[in-house]
Design a protein around this motif. Structure first.
Motif, PDB file in Angstrom:
ATOM      1  N   ILE A 171       0.733  -1.336  -0.022  1.00 24.10           N
ATOM      2  CA  ILE A 171       0.015  -0.040  -0.118  1.00 24.10           C
ATOM      3  C   ILE A 171       0.782   1.274  -0.035  1.00 24.10           C
ATOM      4  O   ILE A 171       1.732   1.473   0.897  1.00 24.10           O
ATOM      5  N   LEU A 172       0.673   2.221  -1.003  1.00 30.15           N
ATOM      6  CA  LEU A 172       1.438   3.481  -1.089  1.00 30.15           C
ATOM      7  C   LEU A 172       0.575   4.451  -0.294  1.00 30.15           C
ATOM      8  O   LEU A 172      -0.472   5.036  -0.307  1.00 30.15           O
ATOM      9  N   LYS A 173       1.486   5.137   0.506  1.00 30.82           N
ATOM     10  CA  LYS A 173       0.858   6.255   1.454  1.00 30.82           C
ATOM     11  C   LYS A 173       0.938   7.554   0.893  1.00 30.82           C
ATOM     12  O   LYS A 173       1.614   7.799  -0.177  1.00 30.82           O
ATOM     13  N   PRO A 174       0.193   8.682   1.157  1.00 31.74           N
ATOM     14  CA  PRO A 174       0.105   9.855   0.672  1.00 31.74           C
ATOM     15  C   PRO A 174       1.457  10.565   0.319  1.00 31.74           C
ATOM     16  O   PRO A 174       1.475  11.297  -0.629  1.00 31.74           O
ATOM     17  N   ALA A 175       2.229  10.362   1.276  1.00 34.33           N
ATOM     18  CA  ALA A 175       3.600  10.957   0.868  1.00 34.33           C
ATOM     19  C   ALA A 175       4.168  10.480  -0.425  1.00 34.33           C
ATOM     20  O   ALA A 175       5.093  11.243  -0.920  1.00 34.33           O
ATOM     21  N   LEU A 176       4.057   9.540  -0.668  1.00 31.08           N
ATOM     22  CA  LEU A 176       4.695   8.766  -1.975  1.00 31.08           C
ATOM     23  C   LEU A 176       3.960   9.158  -3.207  1.00 31.08           C
ATOM     24  O   LEU A 176       4.300   9.277  -4.170  1.00 31.08           O
ATOM     25  N   LEU A 177       2.214   9.198  -2.936  1.00 33.00           N
ATOM     26  CA  LEU A 177       1.819   9.397  -3.962  1.00 33.00           C
ATOM     27  C   LEU A 177       1.771  10.695  -4.756  1.00 33.00           C
ATOM     28  O   LEU A 177       1.520  10.971  -5.989  1.00 33.00           O
ATOM     29  N   THR A 178       2.170  11.803  -3.804  1.00 33.22           N
ATOM     30  CA  THR A 178       2.263  13.052  -4.174  1.00 33.22           C
ATOM     31  C   THR A 178       3.480  13.349  -4.970  1.00 33.22           C
ATOM     32  O   THR A 178       3.973  14.409  -5.537  1.00 33.22           O
ATOM     33  N   ILE A 179       4.602  12.689  -4.968  1.00 31.63           N
ATOM     34  CA  ILE A 179       5.795  12.833  -5.625  1.00 31.63           C
ATOM     35  C   ILE A 179       5.974  12.937  -6.979  1.00 31.63           C
ATOM     36  O   ILE A 179       6.135  13.956  -7.500  1.00 31.63           O
ATOM     37  N   PRO A 180       5.239  12.081  -8.094  1.00 31.81           N
ATOM     38  CA  PRO A 180       5.051  12.209  -9.323  1.00 31.81           C
ATOM     39  C   PRO A 180       4.270  13.234  -9.460  1.00 31.81           C
ATOM     40  O   PRO A 180       3.167  13.533  -8.874  1.00 31.81           O
ATOM     41  N   ALA A 181       4.519  14.285 -10.751  1.00 33.47           N
ATOM     42  CA  ALA A 181       3.717  15.203 -11.235  1.00 33.47           C
ATOM     43  C   ALA A 181       2.434  14.757 -11.289  1.00 33.47           C
ATOM     44  O   ALA A 181       1.363  15.802 -11.015  1.00 33.47           O
ATOM     45  N   HIS A 182       2.030  13.682 -12.034  1.00 36.80           N
ATOM     46  CA  HIS A 182       0.752  13.293 -12.011  1.00 36.80           C
ATOM     47  C   HIS A 182       0.159  12.218 -11.241  1.00 36.80           C
ATOM     48  O   HIS A 182      -0.904  11.587 -11.528  1.00 36.80           O
ATOM     49  N   GLY A 183       0.887  12.073 -10.118  1.00 37.12           N
ATOM     50  CA  GLY A 183       0.424  11.062  -9.422  1.00 37.12           C
ATOM     51  C   GLY A 183       0.643   9.702  -9.941  1.00 37.12           C
ATOM     52  O   GLY A 183       1.379   9.271 -10.504  1.00 37.12           O
ATOM     53  N   PHE A 184      -0.229   8.733  -9.327  1.00 33.37           N
ATOM     54  CA  PHE A 184       0.078   7.256  -9.463  1.00 33.37           C
ATOM     55  C   PHE A 184      -1.186   6.604 -10.188  1.00 33.37           C
ATOM     56  O   PHE A 184      -2.075   7.170  -9.895  1.00 33.37           O
ATOM     57  N   ILE A 185      -1.138   5.836 -11.389  1.00 35.34           N
ATOM     58  CA  ILE A 185      -2.300   5.263 -11.708  1.00 35.34           C
ATOM     59  C   ILE A 185      -1.978   3.823 -11.706  1.00 35.34           C
ATOM     60  O   ILE A 185      -1.027   3.247 -11.561  1.00 35.34           O
ATOM     61  N   ASN A 186      -3.238   3.188 -11.524  1.00 32.68           N
ATOM     62  CA  ASN A 186      -3.123   1.792 -11.179  1.00 32.68           C
ATOM     63  C   ASN A 186      -4.084   0.931 -11.999  1.00 32.68           C
ATOM     64  O   ASN A 186      -5.163   1.325 -12.573  1.00 32.68           O
ATOM     65  N   LEU A 187      -3.387  -0.393 -12.449  1.00 31.87           N
ATOM     66  CA  LEU A 187      -4.193  -1.295 -13.115  1.00 31.87           C
ATOM     67  C   LEU A 187      -4.950  -2.382 -12.287  1.00 31.87           C
ATOM     68  O   LEU A 187      -4.315  -3.064 -11.406  1.00 31.87           O
ATOM     69  N   HIS A 188      -6.233  -2.266 -12.578  1.00 34.37           N
ATOM     70  CA  HIS A 188      -7.142  -3.139 -11.840  1.00 34.37           C
ATOM     71  C   HIS A 188      -8.164  -4.218 -12.476  1.00 34.37           C
ATOM     72  O   HIS A 188      -8.741  -3.770 -13.420  1.00 34.37           O
ATOM     73  N   PRO A 189      -8.150  -5.536 -12.118  1.00 33.08           N
ATOM     74  CA  PRO A 189      -8.589  -6.556 -13.120  1.00 33.08           C
ATOM     75  C   PRO A 189     -10.132  -6.728 -12.670  1.00 33.08           C
ATOM     76  O   PRO A 189     -10.639  -7.926 -12.377  1.00 33.08           O
ATOM     77  N   SER A 190     -11.151  -5.704 -12.634  1.00 35.21           N
ATOM     78  CA  SER A 190     -12.354  -5.554 -12.607  1.00 35.21           C
ATOM     79  C   SER A 190     -13.099  -4.282 -13.184  1.00 35.21           C
ATOM     80  O   SER A 190     -12.141  -3.473 -13.563  1.00 35.21           O
ATOM     81  N   LEU A 191     -14.428  -4.497 -13.319  1.00 27.83           N
ATOM     82  CA  LEU A 191     -14.918  -3.236 -13.444  1.00 27.83           C
ATOM     83  C   LEU A 191     -15.400  -2.346 -12.289  1.00 27.83           C
ATOM     84  O   LEU A 191     -16.841  -2.523 -11.893  1.00 27.83           O
ATOM     85  N   LEU A 192     -14.208  -1.355 -12.003  1.00 28.37           N
ATOM     86  CA  LEU A 192     -14.381  -0.877 -10.573  1.00 28.37           C
ATOM     87  C   LEU A 192     -15.657   0.141 -11.027  1.00 28.37           C
ATOM     88  O   LEU A 192     -16.003   0.459 -12.102  1.00 28.37           O
ATOM     89  N   PRO A 193     -16.398   0.409  -9.729  1.00 32.01           N
ATOM     90  CA  PRO A 193     -16.081   0.119  -8.323  1.00 32.01           C
ATOM     91  C   PRO A 193     -16.778  -1.334  -8.008  1.00 32.01           C
ATOM     92  O   PRO A 193     -16.421  -1.504  -6.754  1.00 32.01           O
ATOM     93  N   ARG A 194     -16.994  -2.104  -8.619  1.00 28.93           N
ATOM     94  CA  ARG A 194     -16.967  -3.656  -8.344  1.00 28.93           C
ATOM     95  C   ARG A 194     -15.861  -4.341  -8.230  1.00 28.93           C
ATOM     96  O   ARG A 194     -15.103  -4.254  -9.000  1.00 28.93           O
ATOM     97  N   TYR A 195     -15.827  -5.084  -7.191  1.00 29.94           N
ATOM     98  CA  TYR A 195     -14.956  -5.971  -6.832  1.00 29.94           C
ATOM     99  C   TYR A 195     -13.335  -5.208  -6.532  1.00 29.94           C
ATOM    100  O   TYR A 195     -12.388  -5.626  -7.043  1.00 29.94           O
ATOM    101  N   ARG A 196     -13.469  -4.202  -5.623  1.00 30.74           N
ATOM    102  CA  ARG A 196     -12.337  -3.733  -4.889  1.00 30.74           C
ATOM    103  C   ARG A 196     -11.587  -4.694  -3.991  1.00 30.74           C
ATOM    104  O   ARG A 196     -12.211  -5.374  -3.367  1.00 30.74           O
ATOM    105  N   GLY A 197     -10.508  -4.547  -4.153  1.00 30.76           N
ATOM    106  CA  GLY A 197      -9.815  -5.651  -3.087  1.00 30.76           C
ATOM    107  C   GLY A 197      -8.664  -6.370  -3.835  1.00 30.76           C
ATOM    108  O   GLY A 197      -8.427  -6.267  -4.938  1.00 30.76           O
ATOM    109  N   PRO A 198      -8.112  -7.279  -3.175  1.00 24.86           N
ATOM    110  CA  PRO A 198      -6.764  -8.085  -3.694  1.00 24.86           C
ATOM    111  C   PRO A 198      -7.111  -9.260  -4.514  1.00 24.86           C
ATOM    112  O   PRO A 198      -6.207  -9.888  -4.997  1.00 24.86           O
ATOM    113  N   ALA A 199      -8.527  -9.606  -4.530  1.00 23.94           N
ATOM    114  CA  ALA A 199      -8.861 -11.010  -5.148  1.00 23.94           C
ATOM    115  C   ALA A 199      -9.843 -10.795  -6.226  1.00 23.94           C
ATOM    116  O   ALA A 199     -10.874 -11.686  -6.071  1.00 23.94           O
ATOM    117  N   PRO A 200      -9.936  -9.882  -6.967  1.00 24.19           N
ATOM    118  CA  PRO A 200     -11.088  -9.664  -7.639  1.00 24.19           C
ATOM    119  C   PRO A 200     -11.268 -10.946  -8.831  1.00 24.19           C
ATOM    120  O   PRO A 200     -12.403 -11.228  -9.183  1.00 24.19           O
TER     121      PRO A 200
END
Length: 309
Positions: free
Chosen positions: A90-119
């Motif tokens: 898990i990345l905390k806020p202090a890390l997330l703000t370092i890149p100019a455009h923040g962080f983007i994540n790839l998740h294998p579900s159609l969010l907001p359904r199946y949030r979490g580690p085992a979608p």
């Protein structure tokens, strides 16, 4: 854009390859430290670390990506955007703000359904016929950030979690590159997630792995493919654990006691609460993966023996 890539597992490999071949600059790969793996518990680098070495990308393996030491190193790199796929931390806020455009994540579900580690296993367990991949802006929540891009994919009737993960990883890699191009040109659209539609996909626990042969055959089939190839759905035969890795539902009008083994021309068939399950591949504890026919020839189950006892 100047990118840093955070990833560890095999699901991240297509994304790393795609980014390496894109017009963006990969400054570094950040991955989990080497850890004991396999039956011999040999200390090995993560799959992402191995691929990064092959591609000639500098690799960092911090014990904690949120440590002050690592934050200082990331600031030195001065990335425009961070990309995270199957990283494991898990990345905390202090890390997330370092890149100019923040962080983007790839998740294998159609969010907001199946949030979490085992979608992926959760979707298969529930018999979903449609899934997809989502690229979203990482925030301090768990898979709660704004959706940047999303693509739907059908789930095939007998597809296992491992097979579905491969397809989602490839499609997700394409979507990441599209999203990064949109961010770099200022053309990305941000859609807030609707919390009223959110569902959870918690980790699979060992008690959940056990097959209940009293359930309908379709539910058992979904359970088996959701846990294949790892960690494997479990049952017992003659006081020995078996991992069931591939199956097929068989319709029947002849009711038998759930768990009853039926051998039919070298086919390993087990009665369910309704209908039957043909076991195509399985792995006895401490053994190798075998077919249902191999099991019949090696264990010689007797008519009426019960699976799961």
């Amino acid at each position: 854009m100047r990118l840093v890539f955070f990833g560890s597992g095999t699901f991240a490999l297509p994304a790393l390859k795609a980014l390496k071949n894109s017009t963006h600059e990969l400054l570094a790969v950040i991955t989990a430290p080497p850890a004991p793996q396999g039956r011999g518990l040999k200390t090995l680098p993560t799959p992402v670390a191995q691929l990064a070495a092959e591609l000639g990308i500098p690799t960092l393996t911090p014990e904690s990506p949120n440590s002050e030491q690592f934050l200082a190193r990331l600031r030195e790199l001065s990335p425009d955007c961070g990309v995270i796929v199957d990283y494991g931390y898990i990345l905390k806020p202090a890390l997330l703000t370092i890149p100019a455009h923040g962080f983007i994540n790839l998740h294998p579900s159609l969010l907001p359904r199946y949030r979490g580690p085992a979608p992926i296993p959760r979707q298969l367990m529930e018999g979903c016929e449609l899934t997809g991949v989502t690229v979203f802006q990482l925030d301090s929540g768990i898979d709660t950030g704004d959706i940047l891009n999303q693509v739907e994919l059908p789930i095939l009737p007998d597809e296992t979690a491992g097979e579905l993960a491969l397809r989602l990883a490839e499609k997700g890699a394409e979507l990441l590159c599209i999203t990064l191009d949109q961010i770099s040109t200022g053309n990305v659209q941000r859609i807030p997630q609707n919390p009223a539609l959110a569902t959870r996909a918690p980790k699979i626990t060992k008690p959940e792995r056990w097959i209940d042969w009293r359930r309908p055959a379709q539910e058992i089939h979904n359970h088996i493919r959701a846990l294949a190839p790892q960690p494997g759905a479990l049952t017992r035969f003659r006081n020995r654990d078996l991992q069931i890795l591939r199956s097929r539902k068989i319709s029947t009008s002849n009711p038998e006691k759930p768990g009853t083994i039926i051998t039919d021309k070298n086919r390993l068939i087990v009665a369910a609460g309704t209908d039957r399950i043909e076991i195509l591949e399985l792995k006895p504890a401490g053994g190798k993966i075998i077919t249902g026919r191999d099991f019949i020839n090696g264990y010689h189950p007797q008519p009426g023996e019960i699976m799961g006892v």
